[in-house]
Design a protein around this motif. Structure first.
Motif, mmCIF file in Angstrom:
data_model
loop_
_atom_site.group_PDB
_atom_site.id
_atom_site.type_symbol
_atom_site.label_atom_id
_atom_site.label_comp_id
_atom_site.label_asym_id
_atom_site.label_seq_id
_atom_site.Cartn_x
_atom_site.Cartn_y
_atom_site.Cartn_z
ATOM 1 N N LEU A 191 0.531 -1.193 0.037
ATOM 2 C CA LEU A 191 -0.739 0.001 -0.094
ATOM 3 C C LEU A 191 0.863 1.008 0.287
ATOM 4 O O LEU A 191 0.530 2.518 -0.848
ATOM 5 C CB LEU A 191 -0.918 0.016 1.431
ATOM 6 N N ARG A 192 1.665 1.200 0.519
ATOM 7 C CA ARG A 192 2.981 2.668 0.819
ATOM 8 C C ARG A 192 3.467 2.894 -0.615
ATOM 9 O O ARG A 192 3.107 3.939 -1.264
ATOM 10 C CB ARG A 192 4.356 2.257 1.236
ATOM 11 N N LYS A 242 0.859 4.051 -2.633
ATOM 12 C CA LYS A 242 0.962 5.442 -2.246
ATOM 13 C C LYS A 242 1.723 6.472 -3.185
ATOM 14 O O LYS A 242 0.853 7.518 -3.501
ATOM 15 C CB LYS A 242 0.378 5.935 -0.999
ATOM 16 N N GLU A 243 2.868 6.150 -2.876
ATOM 17 C CA GLU A 243 3.729 6.429 -4.142
ATOM 18 C C GLU A 243 3.476 6.692 -4.900
ATOM 19 O O GLU A 243 3.876 7.779 -6.370
ATOM 20 C CB GLU A 243 5.033 5.892 -3.671
ATOM 21 N N TYR A 294 -4.813 5.949 -4.476
ATOM 22 C CA TYR A 294 -5.564 5.740 -2.725
ATOM 23 C C TYR A 294 -5.758 5.000 -2.353
ATOM 24 O O TYR A 294 -5.431 3.801 -3.423
ATOM 25 C CB TYR A 294 -7.101 6.638 -2.601
ATOM 26 N N THR A 295 -5.066 4.497 -0.710
ATOM 27 C CA THR A 295 -5.383 3.115 0.009
ATOM 28 C C THR A 295 -5.954 3.261 1.059
ATOM 29 O O THR A 295 -6.022 4.287 1.720
ATOM 30 C CB THR A 295 -3.553 2.833 0.101
ATOM 31 N N THR A 296 -6.179 2.499 1.206
ATOM 32 C CA THR A 296 -7.431 1.723 2.129
ATOM 33 C C THR A 296 -7.402 0.741 2.896
ATOM 34 O O THR A 296 -7.229 0.051 2.170
ATOM 35 C CB THR A 296 -8.634 2.305 1.821
ATOM 36 N N ASN A 319 -7.837 10.172 1.972
ATOM 37 C CA ASN A 319 -7.086 9.957 1.015
ATOM 38 C C ASN A 319 -7.098 11.117 1.266
ATOM 39 O O ASN A 319 -6.831 12.060 -0.510
ATOM 40 C CB ASN A 319 -7.876 8.907 0.004
ATOM 41 N N LYS A 327 -8.759 8.128 -9.785
ATOM 42 C CA LYS A 327 -7.538 7.707 -8.978
ATOM 43 C C LYS A 327 -7.618 6.331 -8.765
ATOM 44 O O LYS A 327 -8.684 5.874 -8.758
ATOM 45 C CB LYS A 327 -7.684 8.239 -7.582
#
Length: 373
Positions: free
Chosen positions: A55-56, A59-60, A64-66, A90, A153
């Motif tokens: 997820l990191r 996101k980079e 969008y991450t959840t 986000n 996104k």
């Protein structure tokens, strides 16, 4: 905050993810392309740490991450609110967006920028209180797709302990989720579960709601060649001299199990601190191993006590630990099969081939051999 040399007891930082770079890259690429993925495996093998690193990186790359964990929820409404908050973060950068919406004064004090970030999402002041649990849940399940479409996104949602969703919500939750997820564009899902049998059934059973919804990928083990340089570098960072053969003994004793290896390394390190030595030897490894086993003994004993309540399970467990044939004359094969299935469901062993099984935690196997003859 000072951290131990070796991470123990929770998700690890990216620099402590050992031997899974290729797998992480593969997961990132699949999710970027919109493919949902299911990962199943026993607790404490690094699933959550791996997923958070994925997820990191997403996101980079602008996604969008959840992330939500069913282990933490007390009910349907709790899950719905947590999912909404995680999605909205986000946009707002706020961990608990709905808490602000519940308090008009705080929301108004936040100014126009906060209102603009939410006004196209049909969220009003007091929104959670105005909705029933089912209405709130439906909105939460729609929200990943809504945000993906409105903001152009990719939205990636990670569910941890996914098999526990019915316990938190209701028996129809999987059908409900599938109904929402299958029509969403721009959203991908990462499903994690510690009960492999249940997860396999959920995603491969023809009558199940999530049949073939996600790619089911095996989580790779960590090879000795990956552990050795990592452990060596860790000790070297504290000016401790190590030899490859000594480090290999650590990996051999732990069986390469992610958390057990970290724990054993930690106990070896504290042994060094207490002796004042700065060169790691086989003696230190053995002392650290004995300390680690002593700390794990209550956990292993509890597992054994629980398993012993079922007919044949303890006998089968001991035979497997010895590497012997579990099917014996005078014992009905169905009883043995039920015992094996129970051990697999409890994530004590895993099947590697027809009639072949290995222990999920090799240190547990060693414990059985040393303490139960």
């Amino acid at each position: 905050m000072t951290r131990g040399l070796f991470p123990v007891g929770g998700p690890v930082a990216k620099e402590d993810l050992v031997g899974r770079e290729d797998f992480i890259v593969s997961l990132v690429n699949r999710l970027l392309e919109g493919q949902s993925v299911m990962l199943a495996g026993p607790r404490r093998i690094g699933k959550t740490s791996l997923a958070h690193e994925v997820l990191r990186r997403l996101k980079e790359k602008g996604a969008y991450t959840t992330a939500v964990d069913f282990f933490r929820f007390s009910g349907k409404r709790d899950f719905a609110v947590s999912l909404i908050d995680a999605c909205l973060e986000n946009r707002t950068g706020i961990n608990k967006t709905l808490n602000i919406l519940r308090d008009r004064a705080k929301a108004l004090a936040g100014g126009a920028k906060f209102a603009i970030k939410l006004r196209d999402l049909e969220i009003s002041f007091g929104f959670p209180e105005k909705k029933s649990d089912d209405e709130l849940l439906d909105y939460a399940l729609r929200l990943p797709g809504i945000l993906a479409g409105r903001d152009d996104k990719l939205m990636v949602v990670m569910f941890d302990e996914f098999q526990d969703a019915p316990r938190v919500t209701d028996a129809e939750i999987f059908k409900r989720m599938r109904a929402h997820f299958q029509v969403q564009k721009g959203a991908a899902y990462l499903f994690l579960g510690s009960k492999e049998g249940m997860m396999q059934t959920l995603f491969s059973g023809r009558k199940e709601a999530f049949y073939r919804f996600a790619a089911m990928l095996p989580i790779p083990g960590i090879a000795e060649d990956d552990w050795v340089p990592y452990i060596t570098q860790k000790f070297a960072s504290r000016n401790i001299l190590v030899d490859d053969n000594v480090v290999k003994e650590i990996v051999h004793l732990s069986g390469g199990h992610p958390q057990d290896t970290m724990f054993l390394c930690s106990e070896v390190y504290y042994t060094l601190l207490e002796t004042g030595d700065n060169t790691l030897t086989h003696h230190h490894v053995r002392l650290g191993y004995n300390r680690a086993v002593l700390a794990l003994a209550p956990i292993f004993d509890e597992v054994l006590d629980d398993l012993s309540a079922r007919s044949q399970v303890r006998r089968v467990l001991h035979q497997l630990a010895l590497g012997k044939n579990v099917y014996q004359e005078g014992i009905h094969p169905n009883k043995v099969k039920r015992a094996i299935d129970h051990l697999i469901n409890r994530a004590v062993i895993k099947k590697t081939a027809r009639g072949s099984y290995v222990f999920v935690e090799p240190m547990f196997q060693r414990y059985i051999l040393q303490h139960f003859q």
